[in-house]
Design a protein around this motif. Structure first.
Motif, PDB file in Angstrom:
ATOM      1  N   UNK A  93       5.496   4.154  -3.959  1.00  9.10           N
ATOM      2  CA  UNK A  93       5.490   3.352  -5.065  1.00  9.10           C
ATOM      3  C   UNK A  93       5.756   4.090  -6.317  1.00  9.10           C
ATOM      4  N   UNK A  94       5.033   5.507  -6.325  1.00  9.52           N
ATOM      5  CA  UNK A  94       5.405   6.094  -7.732  1.00  9.52           C
ATOM      6  C   UNK A  94       6.833   6.889  -7.756  1.00  9.52           C
ATOM      7  N   UNK A  95       7.382   7.072  -6.635  1.00  9.66           N
ATOM      8  CA  UNK A  95       8.585   7.711  -6.535  1.00  9.66           C
ATOM      9  C   UNK A  95       9.603   6.740  -6.605  1.00  9.66           C
ATOM     10  N   UNK A  96       9.405   5.251  -6.013  1.00 10.16           N
ATOM     11  CA  UNK A  96      10.389   4.238  -6.459  1.00 10.16           C
ATOM     12  C   UNK A  96      10.437   3.916  -7.800  1.00 10.16           C
ATOM     13  N   UNK A  97       9.418   3.833  -8.734  1.00  9.29           N
ATOM     14  CA  UNK A  97       9.375   3.226  -9.631  1.00  9.29           C
ATOM     15  C   UNK A  97       9.889   4.510 -10.807  1.00  9.29           C
ATOM     16  N   UNK A  98       9.505   5.904 -10.311  1.00  4.78           N
ATOM     17  CA  UNK A  98       9.998   6.839 -11.093  1.00  4.78           C
ATOM     18  C   UNK A  98      11.305   7.174 -11.234  1.00  4.78           C
ATOM     19  N   UNK A  99      12.148   6.777 -10.085  1.00  8.44           N
ATOM     20  CA  UNK A  99      13.442   6.937 -10.180  1.00  8.44           C
ATOM     21  C   UNK A  99      14.147   5.772 -11.367  1.00  8.44           C
ATOM     22  N   UNK A 100      13.594   4.640 -11.064  1.00  8.69           N
ATOM     23  CA  UNK A 100      14.297   3.665 -12.126  1.00  8.69           C
ATOM     24  C   UNK A 100      13.951   4.110 -13.350  1.00  8.69           C
ATOM     25  N   UNK A 101      12.570   4.548 -13.742  1.00  5.96           N
ATOM     26  CA  UNK A 101      12.262   4.752 -15.054  1.00  5.96           C
ATOM     27  C   UNK A 101      12.973   6.024 -15.771  1.00  5.96           C
ATOM     28  N   UNK A 102      13.042   6.911 -14.745  1.00  9.16           N
ATOM     29  CA  UNK A 102      13.731   8.342 -15.097  1.00  9.16           C
ATOM     30  C   UNK A 102      15.186   7.722 -15.404  1.00  9.16           C
ATOM     31  N   UNK A 103      15.899   7.075 -14.773  1.00  8.55           N
ATOM     32  CA  UNK A 103      17.274   6.879 -14.932  1.00  8.55           C
ATOM     33  C   UNK A 103      17.324   5.832 -16.323  1.00  8.55           C
ATOM     34  N   UNK A 104      16.287   4.897 -16.370  1.00  6.94           N
ATOM     35  CA  UNK A 104      16.369   4.228 -17.637  1.00  6.94           C
ATOM     36  C   UNK A 104      16.081   5.037 -18.969  1.00  6.94           C
ATOM     37  N   UNK A 105      15.248   5.979 -18.852  1.00  6.06           N
ATOM     38  CA  UNK A 105      14.816   6.706 -20.020  1.00  6.06           C
ATOM     39  C   UNK A 105      15.970   7.527 -20.749  1.00  6.06           C
TER      40      UNK A 105
END
Length: 623
Positions: free
Chosen positions: A81-93
Motif C-alpha cells: 500500500x505504502x509503496x504503490x501510493x508512494x510511486x504515484x505521489x512521487x511522480x506527481x510531486x
C-alpha cells in the motif's frame, strides 16, 4: 532472509530526506532529488512486497535502524500500500511542488521522504521500541507537513494534540503487554497471550489509541480539519496510507498479540465501523469544500474496513474459519482499494486546485472539456469509491457483504442484518455524493472565470493520477487472481490459531454468492452500454453524432445562468431531513473539546511530548 530491496527502500527515503536538508540553497535540484529518491524507494518497496506475496511465507531479519524485522502477509500488504501510493505521489510531486515554490517546497519534499521512511519502518518493526518510535515519527512529520501551510497552525496543533493522546493510550497498552511478557520483542508478545480483564483493557486502550490515528467516528475530529489544509499529494498519503496505520495497529494488537479471544471485541469493532460508515458519508454529503468532502469519505471507508475486521474477529472468537478468511479478505482488500482510489481523488483535486486555486465546488464546473485526463482519472476514482462494478471498490465491498450475510447464518445476533442495511445505505449515499461531485466540478458550464480558462496540468501530475486509475482497474478486473493472495493473512491465522480437527466448523457458504468474476461483469456492462448506441445507429442513421448548439432546456422558461444546480441544491432535501444530526456533529468527536487546547501557546503540546518520552524511557529500561 530479509530482501536487500527492503533495506534499499529505507536507505533511499533517508537519502531523499537528507538531499532536501543539505541542498536548501538549490531548491530546483533539491526538489528533483526529493521526488526522485521517493520514487526509487517506493519502487524498491513495491518489488519487495510483491516478492513476499509470491513466495507466500513470512520473512524475518535484522536492521540496524529498527532492530528485529518481521514481514508477514499483513506487513507485506501494508508495504504494498505504502509503496504503490508512494510511486504515484512521487511522480506527481515532480510537477505539483511548483505550487509551493518559495513557500517551503524543499522542506515538503524532505519531510515527504521522512514520512515514507517512518511508515515503512513502522510496518517492518518487530519490536515495541522500533514500532513506537516510527509511529511517533509519523505523527511529527505529518504535523510539520500540515504546518507548511502558514494558515494551518491551528489545524496542525489540533492534529498533534489528538494524535499524542492516542499515542499515550498506545504506549500504556504496549507497556502492559511488554510487562507481562517480559520482553519488547513482538515474538514474545505473540507467545504470551493475555487473558481476562487485562486483555480487554489492552484491547480497549489500543482500539482507542490507534483509532485516533485511523479517524473513525467519534475519534475523527482532526481528520476533516488537518487533511484539507495539507498539500494535496501529502493529503493523498495521509488519507490513503497514514490512517491505515491505525487499522494495522488494531489488527496487530487485537488479533496478532491478543488472539481476538473475546467475542464482544469483534462486535465493538463492527458496530463502530457501521456507525462510522453511515455518519462519514452523511457528513460528506453536506460539504461544498472538495477536500473536506473527501476527508469525510475517509471516515466512511475506515468504517467499512472496520466492519470487515470486526467480522473476522467474531469468526476467530466463534471458531468459524470461513468467516475469519472472508471478513479479513474484505477488510484488507478494501484497505488496499481505498488507499488507491482515495489517493487518486486527492491528487485529482490537487490538479484542479493547481489551476483554479480553490476547493469550493461551486467555483468549478465544465472542467471535463478543459482538463480531460484529470477528469477521466477522477471519474474512475469516483466510480471506484462508489463501489460500482467492475472497479476495485465494488469487489472489496462485495466480500464484506458476503461475510455479513454469512454471519447472519450464526443466528446469534441482530447486529449483522443491521450492518448489512447500514452498508447498503452507505453505498447508496456514496453514489449520490459523487454524482454531485463529478456533475458540479467537471460537467456543465464553468462557474467562475478561472474555471473557464483552466487547462490540463503538467504531464507528471497526469501520469501520477492515471497510474492510480489504472491500478483501480487492475484491482477490480484482476480480483480473481489477486484476492487469494490478500486472503493469505486470514488463512495463516486460521492455520495458526484454529484447528478444524479440534472442533472448529466451516460456516456454510453458498459458493454462487461468494464468487464473482469482475471481467465477466465488465464485458456484460460494456455490452449493455453498446446496445442503446446500436439502436440509435439503426434508427437515426447518419444523423447520429451531429451536435446541435443551443441553450439548455429549462422546462419552457428562458434559461438563466443562476438556474444551474449548486452543490448545496443537490443535497438540500437530505440536509433538511438530517438537520438535527448536522447541528450536533461537533459533539460526535473530540475536536470541539480540544479546539481550546490546540489554541494554547504550546504548553499542552510540550507536556504531551514529555509524557511520550517518559513512556519510551520506561519501556526501554523498565521492562
Amino acid at each position: 532472509m530479509l530482501s536487500p530491496l527492503v533495506m534499499a527502500t529505507l536507505l533511499l527515503f533517508l537519502l531523499g530526506a537528507a538531499a532536501g536538508l543539505l541542498l536548501q540553497k538549490l531548491p530546483a535540484l533539491a526538489n528533483r532529488l526529493n521526488s526522485g529518491f521517493a520514487l526509487l524507494g517506493s519502487l524498491a518497496g513495491l518489488v519487495a512486497a510483491i516478492q513476499i506475496f509470491a513466495q507466500g511465507a513470512p520473512v524475518d531479519g535484522q536492521l540496524w535502524l529498527l532492530g528485529s524485522v518481521h514481514l508477514d502477509m499483513l506487513a507485506a500488504l501494508m508495504l504494498l500500500v505504502i509503496s504503490t501510493v508512494g510511486v504515484a505521489v512521487a511522480l506527481y510531486s515532480f510537477a505539483y511542488i511548483r505550487e509551493y515554490q518559495g513557500k517551503g517546497d524543499v522542506a515538503i519534499g524532505a519531510l515527504m521522504n521522512l514520512f515514507l521512511f517512518a511508515m515503512v519502518g513502522m510496518v517492518l518493526a518487530d519490536n515495541a521500541l522500533g514500532f513506537l518510535l516510527c509511529y511517533e515519527l509519523v505523527t511529527l512529520t505529518t504535523y510539520w507537513l500540515v504546518k507548511t501551510n502558514p494558515e494551518a497552525a491551528k489545524q496542525s496543533r489540533l492534529y498533534l494534540v489528538m494524535n499524542h493522546i492516542g499515542m499515550a493510550l498506545v504506549l500504556i497498552a504496549f507497556w502492559l503487554l511488554c510487562r507481562e511478557s517480559g520482553s519488547l520483542e513482538f515474538a514474545a508478545l505473540r507467545e504470551h497471550h493475555l487473558a481476562g480483564a487485562l486483555a480487554s483493557l489492552v484491547f480497549l486502550l489500543s482500539f482507542c489509541g490507534f483509532g485516533l490515528r485511523a479517524g473513525f467516528v467519534p475519534l475523527h475530529g482532526w481528520l476533516p480539519v488537518a487533511e484539507p489544509v495539507a498539500p494535496s499529494h501529502i493529503s493523498a498519503l495521509m488519507s490513503g496510507v497514514m490512517v491505515k496505520l491505525g487499522l494495522f495497529g488494531i489488527l496487530r494488537v487485537s488479533i496478532d498479540f491478543l488472539g481476538a479471544s473475546q467475542l464482544w471485541w469483534g462486535y465493538v469493532v463492527l458496530i463502530f465501523g457501521a456507525c462510522s460508515a453511515v455518519l462519514g458519508v452523511l457528513f460528506a454529503l453536506a460539504e461544498h469544500d472538495l477536500k473536506r468532502l473527501l476527508a469525510y469519505h475517509t471516515v466512511e471507508n475506515i468504517g467499512i474496513i472496520l466492519m470487515g475486521m470486526g467480522i473476522g474477529m467474531i469468526g476467530i472468537a466463534n471458531q468459524q474459519p470461513a468467516l475469519v478468511v472472508l471478513g479479513l479478505l474484505g477488510a484488507l482488500y478494501h484497505l488496499l482499494n481505498h488507499a488507491i482510489f482515495k489517493s487518486l481523488l486527492f491528487m485529482g483535486t490537487g490538479s484542479v486546485m493547481f489551476r483554479l486555486h480553490t476547493r469550493d465546488m461551486d467555483k468549478m464546473g465544465g472542467l471535463a472539456k478543459l482538463m480531460p485526463w484529470t477528469a477521466l482519472a477522477f471519474l474512475i476514482g469516483a466510480m471506484a469509491i462508489s463501489a460500482l462494478p467492475p472497479l476495485n471498490g465494488f469487489v472489496s465491498e462485495w466480500f464484506i457483504y458476503q461475510s455479513l450475510l454469512s454471519m447472519t447464518k450464526l443466528g446469534t445476533s441482530v447486529v449483522a442484518p443491521l450492518a448489512v442495511v447500514m452498508l447498503a445505505v452507505t453505498g447508496a449515499m456514496a453514489v449520490m455524493c459523487f454524482v454531485k461531485v463529478y456533475g458540479i466540478c467537471f460537467c456543465g458550464a464553468p462557474r467562475s472565470e478561472k474555471a473557464s480558462h483552466a487547462r490540463e496540468v503538467p504531464g507528471a501530475m497526469v501520469a501520477g493520477t492515471l497510474l492510480l486509475a489504472a491500478v483501480c482497474l487492475v484491482l477490480g478486473l484482476g480480483a480473481p487472481w489477486i484476492a487469494p493472495h490478500i486472503a493469505s493473512y486470514g488463512q495463516a491465522l486460521v492455520a495458526s490459531q484454529m484447528s478444524v480437527a479440534t472442533g472448529a466448523t466451516l460456516l456454510p457458504l453458498d459458493s454462487s454468492q461468494a464468487i464473482l468474476s469482475p471481467p465477466v461483469i465488465a464485458i456484460t456492462l460494456l455490452g449493455l452500454f453498446l446496445i442503446p448506441l446500436l439502436v440509435l445507429a439503426i434508427f437515426k442513421g447518419p444523423k447520429l453524432g451531429r451536435r446541435h448548439a443551443g441553450t439548455p432546456w429549462a422546462c419552457g422558461y428562458a434559461y438563466e445562468e443562476r438556474m444551474s444546480l449548486t452543490s448545496g441544491g443537490v443535497t438540500h432535501t437530505l440536509r433538511q431531513l438530517c438537520a438535527p444530526l448536522y447541528r450536533k456533529q461537533p459533539q460526535l468527536d473530540l475536536a470541539s473539546a480540544l479546539h481550546g487546547v490546540s489554541d494554547t501557546s504550546g504548553t499542552t503540546g510540550w507536556l504531551l511530548h514529555g509524557v511520550v518520552l517518559a513512556f519510551f524511557i520506561l519501556m526501554a529500561v523498565g521492562v
